[in-house]
Design an enzyme around this catalytic site. Sequence first.
Site, PDB file in Angstrom:
ATOM      1  N   ASP A  31       6.559   4.443  -0.645  1.00  0.00           N
ATOM      2  CA  ASP A  31       6.520   3.182  -1.396  1.00  0.00           C
ATOM      3  C   ASP A  31       7.285   2.060  -0.697  1.00  0.00           C
ATOM      4  O   ASP A  31       7.806   1.155  -1.340  1.00  0.00           O
ATOM      5  CB  ASP A  31       7.089   3.362  -2.820  1.00  0.00           C
ATOM      6  CG  ASP A  31       6.389   4.469  -3.588  1.00  0.00           C
ATOM      7  OD1 ASP A  31       5.159   4.420  -3.682  1.00  0.00           O
ATOM      8  OD2 ASP A  31       7.086   5.382  -4.082  1.00  0.00           O
ATOM      9  N   LYS A  52       3.958  -0.079   3.067  1.00  0.00           N
ATOM     10  CA  LYS A  52       3.141   0.161   4.267  1.00  0.00           C
ATOM     11  C   LYS A  52       1.815  -0.576   4.234  1.00  0.00           C
ATOM     12  O   LYS A  52       1.298  -0.998   5.266  1.00  0.00           O
ATOM     13  CB  LYS A  52       2.900   1.672   4.434  1.00  0.00           C
ATOM     14  CG  LYS A  52       4.155   2.454   4.780  1.00  0.00           C
ATOM     15  CD  LYS A  52       3.866   3.931   4.968  1.00  0.00           C
ATOM     16  CE  LYS A  52       3.513   4.633   3.682  1.00  0.00           C
ATOM     17  NZ  LYS A  52       4.613   4.626   2.675  1.00  0.00           N
ATOM     18  N   GLY A  94      -0.374   5.160  -2.811  1.00  0.00           N
ATOM     19  CA  GLY A  94      -0.984   3.886  -3.174  1.00  0.00           C
ATOM     20  C   GLY A  94      -0.463   2.782  -2.291  1.00  0.00           C
ATOM     21  O   GLY A  94       0.746   2.559  -2.234  1.00  0.00           O
ATOM     22  N   HIS A  95      -1.359   2.109  -1.565  1.00  0.00           N
ATOM     23  CA  HIS A  95      -0.959   1.002  -0.704  1.00  0.00           C
ATOM     24  C   HIS A  95      -1.460  -0.302  -1.315  1.00  0.00           C
ATOM     25  O   HIS A  95      -2.660  -0.480  -1.513  1.00  0.00           O
ATOM     26  CB  HIS A  95      -1.520   1.194   0.706  1.00  0.00           C
ATOM     27  CG  HIS A  95      -0.906   2.345   1.428  1.00  0.00           C
ATOM     28  ND1 HIS A  95      -1.338   2.791   2.659  1.00  0.00           N
ATOM     29  CD2 HIS A  95       0.127   3.154   1.085  1.00  0.00           C
ATOM     30  CE1 HIS A  95      -0.595   3.827   3.037  1.00  0.00           C
ATOM     31  NE2 HIS A  95       0.290   4.055   2.099  1.00  0.00           N
ATOM     32  N   GLN A 117       3.058   8.131   2.154  1.00  0.00           N
ATOM     33  CA  GLN A 117       4.351   8.631   1.698  1.00  0.00           C
ATOM     34  C   GLN A 117       5.460   8.234   2.697  1.00  0.00           C
ATOM     35  O   GLN A 117       5.358   7.204   3.330  1.00  0.00           O
ATOM     36  CB  GLN A 117       4.317  10.148   1.463  1.00  0.00           C
ATOM     37  CG  GLN A 117       3.500  10.573   0.255  1.00  0.00           C
ATOM     38  CD  GLN A 117       2.049  10.843   0.577  1.00  0.00           C
ATOM     39  OE1 GLN A 117       1.698  11.284   1.652  1.00  0.00           O
ATOM     40  NE2 GLN A 117       1.184  10.584  -0.370  1.00  0.00           N
TER      41      GLN A 117
END
Length: 429
Positions: free
Chosen positions: A13, A16, A40-41, A224
């Site tokens: 988180d 990225k 989740g990006h 991650q």
Amino acid sequence: MANVVIIGAQWGDEGKGKIVDIYTENAQEVVRYQGGNNAGHTLVVGDEKTVLHLIPSGILHAGKRCIIGNGVVLDPKVFLEEVHNLKKKGYLQDDSQLVIDGNVHIIMPWHVAVDLAREKSADRKIGTTGRGIGPTYEDKIGRRGIRFYELIKPHLLEKRINELLPEKNFFLENYFNEATLDAAQIFEEYNNYARQIEKYLGCTSTLLDESIRGGKNVLFEGAQGTMLDIDHGTYPYVTSSSTVTGGVCTGAGVGPQVINSVIGISKAYCTRVGEGPFPSELHDEMGENLRKAGQEFGATTGRPRRCGWFDAVALKEAVRINGLTGLAITKLDVLSELPTIKLCTAYAYQGKMLEGFPRDPEVQRDCTPVYEEMEGWLCDISEAKTYDELPEKAKVYLAKMEEVTGCPAALISVGPRRDQTIQVTNPFA
């Protein structure tokens, strides 16, 4: 030619998605090499926010090829939802822009069911997202998985479902006391998915070899973070894949000699989702203030993130393990209203100072952070376009981060938008 790896340097988180989106301007290929839709990006272009879980963040750039490597585990339903949402926004108009490696393992309904059942019944909860990621990697290592090559062949898919489901149903019913799954229903659903995604089939390793030999720039996108790596993270409170630089080689099918730079993404403070050790975590009002100011809620689950001061001990470990050549520091703007800011520069355990990040899980859990306190800059930095435009106290804080981690800043993010970015150096140059 330059090939650059983007790594999460903390507990995930770190932002990225935005950094990959920015560096994609310099690359022709963007590769996701591990993880699944447990990551989740979030990307912000103008006023539009896009959250991606499987498709590489470079997909927002026309003409860039995005590849999902063999080290990824893929949920076809989630993938198709992402494709649909991207096309609805005007992206991914050319399907040749996206490739899925044939050796990608498929997340099946029993993986999700087992994942949820385990977490529900476990005395020691991991904090899993419940997306079936861990059980899919288990079956991959146990040679019981279904790969993309098999998904798109109806006779093989049906055969594999009928081979594997009885064992999963036995455990669901007799061990977890959960409902069983129907083989015919699963086959019909997943055969339908297969017909829609088979056009994306490709061989990551071969395509990348051709691109690299042809002088193209490749960006490898991790999911991650380092401290969630299956081997080097805070086990067992980790993800089920190799999140570090070494995972690029196995998850995309390239040799280490092709990697030119490794950029570690780090927030100017620390966050973590789920259970597990977090030495610099704040359990007070300051932790809540960071959560609110940084909008620290998981992009995948919506769960509130645990927040704490910047942890130089953990980040120095990430520098060493990944061979980081630069840091991309995100959310520096979140600290702008704080009169004082702390950095964790060491750990103590049972009254003794520790050298480096401890491997022993008990020590990880019970160690105490040792802080250095610095003055805040108390002004808005969200419109700063160059390093020189930052206030002096912000520069002092950044210099301290570089000093205690032994890694220089390559990029500084002062807000969520693309234009709220200061590039100190360009790893593709």
